[in-house]
Design a protein around this motif. Structure first.
Motif, PDB file in Angstrom:
ATOM      1  N   ILE A 100      68.863 -57.009 -36.168  1.00 41.19           N
ATOM      2  CA  ILE A 100      69.468 -57.955 -35.245  1.00 41.19           C
ATOM      3  C   ILE A 100      68.567 -58.094 -34.029  1.00 41.19           C
ATOM      4  O   ILE A 100      68.078 -57.099 -33.489  1.00 41.19           O
ATOM      5  N   VAL A 101      68.287 -59.324 -33.654  1.00 37.01           N
ATOM      6  CA  VAL A 101      67.649 -59.640 -32.380  1.00 37.01           C
ATOM      7  C   VAL A 101      68.756 -60.256 -31.537  1.00 37.01           C
ATOM      8  O   VAL A 101      69.103 -61.434 -31.725  1.00 37.01           O
ATOM      9  N   PRO A 102      69.380 -59.470 -30.661  1.00 37.73           N
ATOM     10  CA  PRO A 102      70.579 -59.948 -29.961  1.00 37.73           C
ATOM     11  C   PRO A 102      70.367 -61.282 -29.255  1.00 37.73           C
ATOM     12  O   PRO A 102      69.367 -61.500 -28.577  1.00 37.73           O
ATOM     13  N   GLY A 103      71.334 -62.162 -29.496  1.00 37.07           N
ATOM     14  CA  GLY A 103      71.284 -63.493 -28.909  1.00 37.07           C
ATOM     15  C   GLY A 103      70.442 -64.492 -29.670  1.00 37.07           C
ATOM     16  O   GLY A 103      70.425 -65.678 -29.333  1.00 37.07           O
ATOM     17  N   LYS A 104      69.747 -64.032 -30.739  1.00 37.31           N
ATOM     18  CA  LYS A 104      68.846 -64.932 -31.471  1.00 37.31           C
ATOM     19  C   LYS A 104      69.140 -64.997 -32.968  1.00 37.31           C
ATOM     20  O   LYS A 104      69.324 -66.082 -33.522  1.00 37.31           O
ATOM     21  N   ILE A 105      69.159 -63.850 -33.635  1.00 42.42           N
ATOM     22  CA  ILE A 105      69.304 -63.881 -35.092  1.00 42.42           C
ATOM     23  C   ILE A 105      69.895 -62.566 -35.594  1.00 42.42           C
ATOM     24  O   ILE A 105      69.598 -61.491 -35.056  1.00 42.42           O
ATOM     25  N   LEU A 106      70.733 -62.673 -36.607  1.00 47.94           N
ATOM     26  CA  LEU A 106      71.335 -61.513 -37.264  1.00 47.94           C
ATOM     27  C   LEU A 106      70.999 -61.593 -38.748  1.00 47.94           C
ATOM     28  O   LEU A 106      71.351 -62.559 -39.417  1.00 47.94           O
ATOM     29  N   LEU A 107      70.317 -60.560 -39.230  1.00 48.33           N
ATOM     30  CA  LEU A 107      69.901 -60.514 -40.631  1.00 48.33           C
ATOM     31  C   LEU A 107      70.506 -59.273 -41.268  1.00 48.33           C
ATOM     32  O   LEU A 107      69.911 -58.195 -41.249  1.00 48.33           O
ATOM     33  N   GLY A 108      71.730 -59.402 -41.792  1.00 49.77           N
ATOM     34  CA  GLY A 108      72.369 -58.255 -42.401  1.00 49.77           C
ATOM     35  C   GLY A 108      73.795 -58.070 -41.924  1.00 49.77           C
ATOM     36  O   GLY A 108      74.502 -59.047 -41.650  1.00 49.77           O
ATOM     37  N   THR A 109      74.189 -56.810 -41.797  1.00 49.50           N
ATOM     38  CA  THR A 109      75.604 -56.503 -41.583  1.00 49.50           C
ATOM     39  C   THR A 109      75.894 -55.801 -40.256  1.00 49.50           C
ATOM     40  O   THR A 109      76.961 -55.225 -40.079  1.00 49.50           O
ATOM     41  N   HIS A 110      74.952 -55.821 -39.319  1.00 51.64           N
ATOM     42  CA  HIS A 110      75.225 -55.258 -37.998  1.00 51.64           C
ATOM     43  C   HIS A 110      76.447 -55.945 -37.381  1.00 51.64           C
ATOM     44  O   HIS A 110      76.528 -57.187 -37.396  1.00 51.64           O
ATOM     45  N   PRO A 111      77.394 -55.201 -36.803  1.00 52.70           N
ATOM     46  CA  PRO A 111      78.492 -55.833 -36.065  1.00 52.70           C
ATOM     47  C   PRO A 111      77.967 -56.348 -34.726  1.00 52.70           C
ATOM     48  O   PRO A 111      77.653 -55.571 -33.818  1.00 52.70           O
ATOM     49  N   SER A 112      77.855 -57.647 -34.586  1.00 51.24           N
ATOM     50  CA  SER A 112      77.154 -58.234 -33.444  1.00 51.24           C
ATOM     51  C   SER A 112      77.836 -57.957 -32.112  1.00 51.24           C
ATOM     52  O   SER A 112      77.192 -58.004 -31.059  1.00 51.24           O
TER      53      SER A 112
END
Length: 296
Positions: A127-139
């Motif tokens: 996860i690059v916070p505020g930009k992109i989520l690739l996977g299952t991290h709870p944002s």
């Protein structure tokens, strides 16, 4: 690497390792999910994504794909990853756990030759916070900032992120390299990436018993990394003879020093490298603040 909102992303396979919630969360976060690949289901839709039988068909439709998220069953991971690499995809995230070690060795060798970065297996991704989520991290545990996280754990990664977030320390990037015994990328690779990243001011490394990855990372940090690094090692109070499921293989213990791979060995390596180590997750943010203050 292409870790921007414009990065085109696909999912290979639908299984118990990824859910509609995860896919909805990625979409809501702005991740550019364009399609999924599920052989035999081409022409249909699932979770709002068009389904194709082959990765090549996706590329013919949408152009170059930057990242694939592989969620097939473990014994199908090697074939799925090789198909992706054969189609020119250079960023592969493997959510599936329990991939056969020999399959990962073969995949790792191929990835090195083709300059492909592989995250996982048994990983929640990037996860690059505020930009992109690739996977299952709870944002919801993350916020944009300047602290990079590289971890072997899954849930501990989220916990560390939340400990940083709740005291106002946002993250530049968070990646779990995976908890299986053989994984596609190393602490050293990601330490180098974060050290060169202009948006990262400090790095948090989260380790756990098994193997020698943390010891290698400690040596690399002391010699090559200019930014402050804080470490946390899980399993310090685990019984000495206890081997964690994903790393307690015969190959990991035969012919090794009795302390090889233990939390004690890792703590000693960081101590020798003069890298601060948190005793508990809640202490990480305090040590990061201290390191940033000393660096100014």
């Amino acid at each position: 690497m292409n870790l921007t909102p414009d990065s085109k992303v696909i999912i290979q396979g639908f299984s118990e390792f990824i859910s509609a919630t995860h896919i909805s969360q990625m979409k809501a976060y702005g991740t550019n999910l364009v399609a999924a690949v599920e052989p035999g289901c081409g022409g249909s839709k699932q979770y709002g994504l068009p389904i194709f039988d082959l990765v090549e068909e996706v590329i013919n439709k949408f152009g170059d794909i930057h990242t694939t998220i592989i969620c097939v069953h473990p014994f199908q991971v090697l074939d799925a990853a090789l198909e992706a690499m054969g189609s020119g995809i250079s960023q592969i995230i493997i959510i599936s756990p329990g991939v056969p070690p020999l399959d990962m060795v073969n995949l790792f060798r191929r990835a090195e030759a083709e300059e492909t970065i592989i995250v996982g297996p048994n990983s929640p991704g990037i996860i690059v916070p505020g930009k992109i989520l690739l996977g299952t991290h709870p944002s919801e545990f993350y916020k944009p900032g300047q602290i990079g996280i590289v971890s072997r754990s899954t849930t501990l990664t989220y916990e560390i992120a939340w400990e940083l977030t709740r005291v106002g320390l946002g993250q530049s990037l968070s990646v779990s390299i995976g908890s299986d015994g053989v994984v596609g990328s190393s602490f050293i690779q990601w330490l180098q990436i974060l050290d060169e990243d202009e948006n990262t001011q400090a790095i948090v490394l989260v380790g756990q018993p098994g193997g020698g990855r943390e010891e290698a990372a400690a040596g690399y940090i002391s010699e090559m990394i200019d930014k402050p690094v804080i470490a946390y090692i899980a399993g310090v109070h685990a019984p000495p003879a206890k081997h964690w499921r994903q790393t307690g293989t015969l190959a990991a213990v035969i012919g090794r020093d009795p302390e090889f791979g233990t939390a004690k060995s890792k703590l000693e390596a960081f101590k020798e490298a003069k890298i601060p180590v948190a005793e508990r997750p809640s202490q990480v943010a305090q040590l990061v603040k201290k390191a940033l203050k000393e660096g100014n």
